[in-house]
Design a protein around this motif. Structure first.
Motif, PDB file in Angstrom:
ATOM      1  N   ALA A 132     -23.673  40.091  21.354  1.00 39.09           N
ATOM      2  CA  ALA A 132     -22.393  40.800  21.266  1.00 39.09           C
ATOM      3  C   ALA A 132     -21.288  39.907  21.818  1.00 39.09           C
ATOM      4  N   VAL A 133     -21.001  38.812  21.107  1.00 32.45           N
ATOM      5  CA  VAL A 133     -19.936  37.901  21.501  1.00 32.45           C
ATOM      6  C   VAL A 133     -18.603  38.477  21.038  1.00 32.45           C
ATOM      7  N   LEU A 134     -17.630  38.491  21.938  1.00 29.31           N
ATOM      8  CA  LEU A 134     -16.335  39.093  21.651  1.00 29.31           C
ATOM      9  C   LEU A 134     -15.444  38.114  20.905  1.00 29.31           C
ATOM     10  N   SER A 135     -14.860  38.580  19.816  1.00 32.21           N
ATOM     11  CA  SER A 135     -13.854  37.796  19.122  1.00 32.21           C
ATOM     12  C   SER A 135     -12.492  38.017  19.784  1.00 32.21           C
ATOM     13  N   ASP A 136     -11.489  37.286  19.330  1.00 38.56           N
ATOM     14  CA  ASP A 136     -10.150  37.457  19.888  1.00 38.56           C
ATOM     15  C   ASP A 136      -9.615  38.856  19.625  1.00 38.56           C
ATOM     16  N   ASP A 137      -9.935  39.408  18.438  1.00 38.26           N
ATOM     17  CA  ASP A 137      -9.502  40.780  18.144  1.00 38.26           C
ATOM     18  C   ASP A 137     -10.198  41.789  19.055  1.00 38.26           C
ATOM     19  N   ASP A 138     -11.494  41.559  19.346  1.00 41.18           N
ATOM     20  CA  ASP A 138     -12.203  42.457  20.265  1.00 41.18           C
ATOM     21  C   ASP A 138     -11.593  42.398  21.663  1.00 41.18           C
ATOM     22  N   ILE A 139     -11.195  41.217  22.086  1.00 37.85           N
ATOM     23  CA  ILE A 139     -10.568  41.087  23.408  1.00 37.85           C
ATOM     24  C   ILE A 139      -9.229  41.801  23.434  1.00 37.85           C
ATOM     25  N   VAL A 140      -8.477  41.698  22.335  1.00 41.36           N
ATOM     26  CA  VAL A 140      -7.194  42.412  22.264  1.00 41.36           C
ATOM     27  C   VAL A 140      -7.406  43.910  22.379  1.00 41.36           C
ATOM     28  N   ASP A 141      -8.416  44.452  21.677  1.00 44.61           N
ATOM     29  CA  ASP A 141      -8.687  45.888  21.743  1.00 44.61           C
ATOM     30  C   ASP A 141      -9.140  46.303  23.138  1.00 44.61           C
ATOM     31  N   THR A 142      -9.969  45.483  23.769  1.00 47.50           N
ATOM     32  CA  THR A 142     -10.440  45.822  25.121  1.00 47.50           C
ATOM     33  C   THR A 142      -9.296  45.812  26.120  1.00 47.50           C
ATOM     34  N   LEU A 143      -8.418  44.812  26.016  1.00 45.27           N
ATOM     35  CA  LEU A 143      -7.263  44.767  26.917  1.00 45.27           C
ATOM     36  C   LEU A 143      -6.313  45.931  26.670  1.00 45.27           C
ATOM     37  N   LYS A 144      -6.177  46.342  25.421  1.00 43.15           N
ATOM     38  CA  LYS A 144      -5.286  47.462  25.108  1.00 43.15           C
ATOM     39  C   LYS A 144      -5.804  48.759  25.703  1.00 43.15           C
ATOM     40  N   LYS A 145      -7.127  48.907  25.705  1.00 45.08           N
ATOM     41  CA  LYS A 145      -7.699  50.091  26.349  1.00 45.08           C
ATOM     42  C   LYS A 145      -7.449  50.073  27.853  1.00 45.08           C
ATOM     43  N   GLY A 146      -7.339  48.879  28.423  1.00 44.60           N
ATOM     44  CA  GLY A 146      -7.043  48.764  29.844  1.00 44.60           C
ATOM     45  C   GLY A 146      -5.568  48.813  30.175  1.00 44.60           C
ATOM     46  N   GLY A 147      -4.721  49.030  29.160  1.00 48.03           N
ATOM     47  CA  GLY A 147      -3.293  49.162  29.400  1.00 48.03           C
ATOM     48  C   GLY A 147      -2.514  47.872  29.296  1.00 48.03           C
ATOM     49  N   ILE A 148      -3.078  46.847  28.644  1.00 46.92           N
ATOM     50  CA  ILE A 148      -2.412  45.549  28.515  1.00 46.92           C
ATOM     51  C   ILE A 148      -2.109  45.311  27.046  1.00 46.92           C
ATOM     52  N   GLU A 149      -0.850  45.150  26.718  1.00 48.37           N
ATOM     53  CA  GLU A 149      -0.426  44.894  25.345  1.00 48.37           C
ATOM     54  C   GLU A 149      -0.314  43.384  25.146  1.00 48.37           C
ATOM     55  N   LEU A 150      -1.193  42.853  24.281  1.00 41.64           N
ATOM     56  CA  LEU A 150      -1.243  41.405  24.097  1.00 41.64           C
ATOM     57  C   LEU A 150      -1.567  41.096  22.644  1.00 41.64           C
ATOM     58  N   ALA A 151      -0.892  40.115  22.097  1.00 41.09           N
ATOM     59  CA  ALA A 151      -1.137  39.720  20.714  1.00 41.09           C
ATOM     60  C   ALA A 151      -2.371  38.830  20.619  1.00 41.09           C
ATOM     61  N   ARG A 152      -2.962  38.772  19.424  1.00 42.65           N
ATOM     62  CA  ARG A 152      -4.177  37.995  19.252  1.00 42.65           C
ATOM     63  C   ARG A 152      -3.908  36.503  19.450  1.00 42.65           C
ATOM     64  N   ARG A 153      -2.761  36.020  18.965  1.00 45.46           N
ATOM     65  CA  ARG A 153      -2.456  34.598  19.125  1.00 45.46           C
ATOM     66  C   ARG A 153      -2.256  34.237  20.601  1.00 45.46           C
TER      67      ARG A 153
END
Length: 519
Positions: free
Chosen positions: A468-489
């Motif tokens: 279960a290796v996280l892609s950049d999009d998966d990291i963006v979704d995980t951070l968004k659930k934690g309250g952090i708004e961040l773009a994939r780039r």
């Protein structure tokens, strides 16, 4: 219209960069070492300045003269008050002298004098080995009354050149070859690589190029493996030859290290002529090699960083911010010397200039300490959550926020935070570390620090599994659930800045490591 010259009287204000003002600005951004050197130069050329360390008395010259006069007066009339100042000591000395002799006589009469039973115990004069007498005198309680100096018993670390010089006589019996070897040893860098051009070396030494190459081949067999290599590929090849693992497939892999750095495994399999399993085994062997064989030896004295500010918890739950006294040089202006010399000297202009420069330097140092204290206190107030809970709670902070809070200019805060360090319960940090950009939160929440977001990304990647290796999009979704708004780039930029490969490359590496661990 006729031109004419007229005189006007005008009153205006302007900031002039005087030499003293420029000196004060330079003092702000100086490190502890630079500041110490600067003050030493000023003390050398200014007779009215005195540089004192933290261990010495920081009283004025008048106080020291008063103390000397007081001691001199005490010596003149010591006969009158000697009993009052040391009466107890005189009485105890008299008591011990009288009773000690009586006790010795009584011990002799009763035959209980232990010095006769153990004549050699505790007496260096009666030692059987006279050469131990000098050692005994340096022991605690010895004749010299000195204690051990532990630095005399610490073994010095062996350098790379000393380690190689011990092996060269066994590998090269000829003296001419040893001279060539010594010349090559002197051209090693700290990592153990040879930074020499062999044709130029042969011309300089007046030797044949074949002799230089022959000596180099012998030197490359010395310990540590890989030393005297001229490139990374040659260093790895030397180590693989000593392990008898330098086959044609491994040789082609070593010759294409740039493909290995780019993790182009498909091209490497085609070039080496191996399948994926063999390539993984070859990569596992390369990971066990040492790319810097000389790094394990002492290269010089490591300079420790001395913190300028020390932060520790206070008893009331707040933080106690203090300046490190070891980084605060103390400079005194000898007013009494100026008063005594100015009475007899004819060069009053020079003395007045020295006094003015000395007073300005002391005021500048005092202002520097106060400014550092203000900036550090405001940083601690802003980053209170970081000191309590760690890097996840590091707040976004910029120079303008601190400058507005302490009523100073941003350039002043920037100079103060340059090359200054703060010792906290979380570790030693440069003051620049606490200034990070702000990253917006989801739905208007509190903004997050860029350093805290990078730490979260690093934690997410380090805790992922090979399946279960996280892609950049998966990291963006995980951070968004934690309250952090961040773009994939932005996630990709942070990941590349931390030297973390992409999800595809991480999946290959994690599977490779899992297979190696399974073997």
């Amino acid at each position: 219209m006729a031109l004419s010259a007229n005189l006007f009287l005008r009153q205006s204000q302007s900031l002039v960069m005087t030499p003293q003002l420029m000196q004060s600005i330079q003092l702000l951004q100086m490190t502890h070492f630079e500041l110490t050197q600067f003050i030493a130069q000023e003390v050398e050329k200014n007779p009215l300045l005195e540089f004192t360390s933290n261990d010495e008395d920081i009283g004025s010259s008048g106080d020291r003269e008063a103390k000397e006069e007081r001691f001199d007066g005490a010596d003149e009339n010591h006969g009158d008050d000697s009993f009052e100042r040391g009466g107890g000591d005189l009485a105890s000395d008299w008591y011990e002298s009288e009773n000690t002799g009586h006790a010795d006589r009584l011990s002799d009469e009763l035959d209980t004098n232990f010095s006769n039973v153990f004549p050699d115990d505790g007496s260096p004069q009666r030692a059987d080995a006279p050469e131990l007498l000098s050692q005994w005198k340096s022991m605690p309680g010895g004749e010299a009354g000195e204690s051990y100096d532990l630095d005399d018993f610490v073994a010095g670390q062996v350098s790379l050149r000393d380690h190689l010089n011990e092996q060269i006589p066994f590998s090269l019996p000829d003296m001419a070859d040893r001279l060539i070897a010594q010349h090559l040893v002197d051209q090693l860098d700290d990592a153990g690589y040879l930074q020499a051009d062999l044709p130029e070396t042969a011309e300089r030494l007046g030797a044949a190029l074949t002799d230089i190459e022959r000596v180099l081949d012998a030197l490359q067999q010395l310990d540590p493996p890989g030393v005297f290599a001229r490139s990374l590929s040659e260093c790895l090849a030397i180590q693989l030859r000593q392990k008898d693992r330098f086959d044609p497939a491994m040789e082609r892999l070593i010759q294409n290290l740039e493909l290995l750095a780019r993790r182009d495994f498909a091209t490497l399999k085609r070039i080496c002529g191996v399948d994926e399993e063999d390539l993984l085994d070859m990569m596992a062997e390369i990971r066990q090699l040492n790319p810097k064989p000389g790094s394990g030896f002492e290269t010089g004295i490591s300079e420790a960083i001395t913190p300028d500010i020390v932060v520790r918890p206070a008893s009331d739950g707040n933080w106690l911010v203090e300046l490190n006294p070891d980084t605060l040089p103390r400079v005194l202006v000898n007013q009494s010397y100026f008063a005594s010399v100015s009475k007899t000297s004819q060069d009053h202009a020079f003395l007045s200039e020295c006094l003015q420069n000395a007073n300005w330097l002391t005021r500048s140092l005092d202002q520097r300490a106060k400014t550092i204290m203000k900036v550090a206190s405001e940083i601690v107030r802003q980053q209170d959550a970081f000191l309590l809970y760690g890097v996840d709670h590091l707040r976004p902070l910029n120079l303008k926020t601190v400058a507005d809070a302490i009523k100073m200019h941003e350039s002043t805060v920037s100079r103060v935070t340059s090359n200054k360090y703060m010792l906290t319960p979380r570790g030693l940090f440069e003051l620049k570390y606490f200034f990070t950009v702000s990253i917006s939160a989801v739905e208007g929440g509190d903004s997050h620090s860029a350093e805290a977001v990078r730490h979260k990304i690093r934690q997410l990647i380090s805790s992922e599994s090979p399946e279960a290796v996280l892609s950049d999009d998966d990291i963006v979704d995980t951070l968004k659930k934690g309250g952090i708004e961040l773009a994939r780039r932005t996630v990709a930029k942070y990941r590349e800045a931390m030297n973390i490969p992409s999800s595809v490359q991480r999946r290959r590496e994690k599977r490779a490591l899992a297979k190696v661990a399974g073997f």
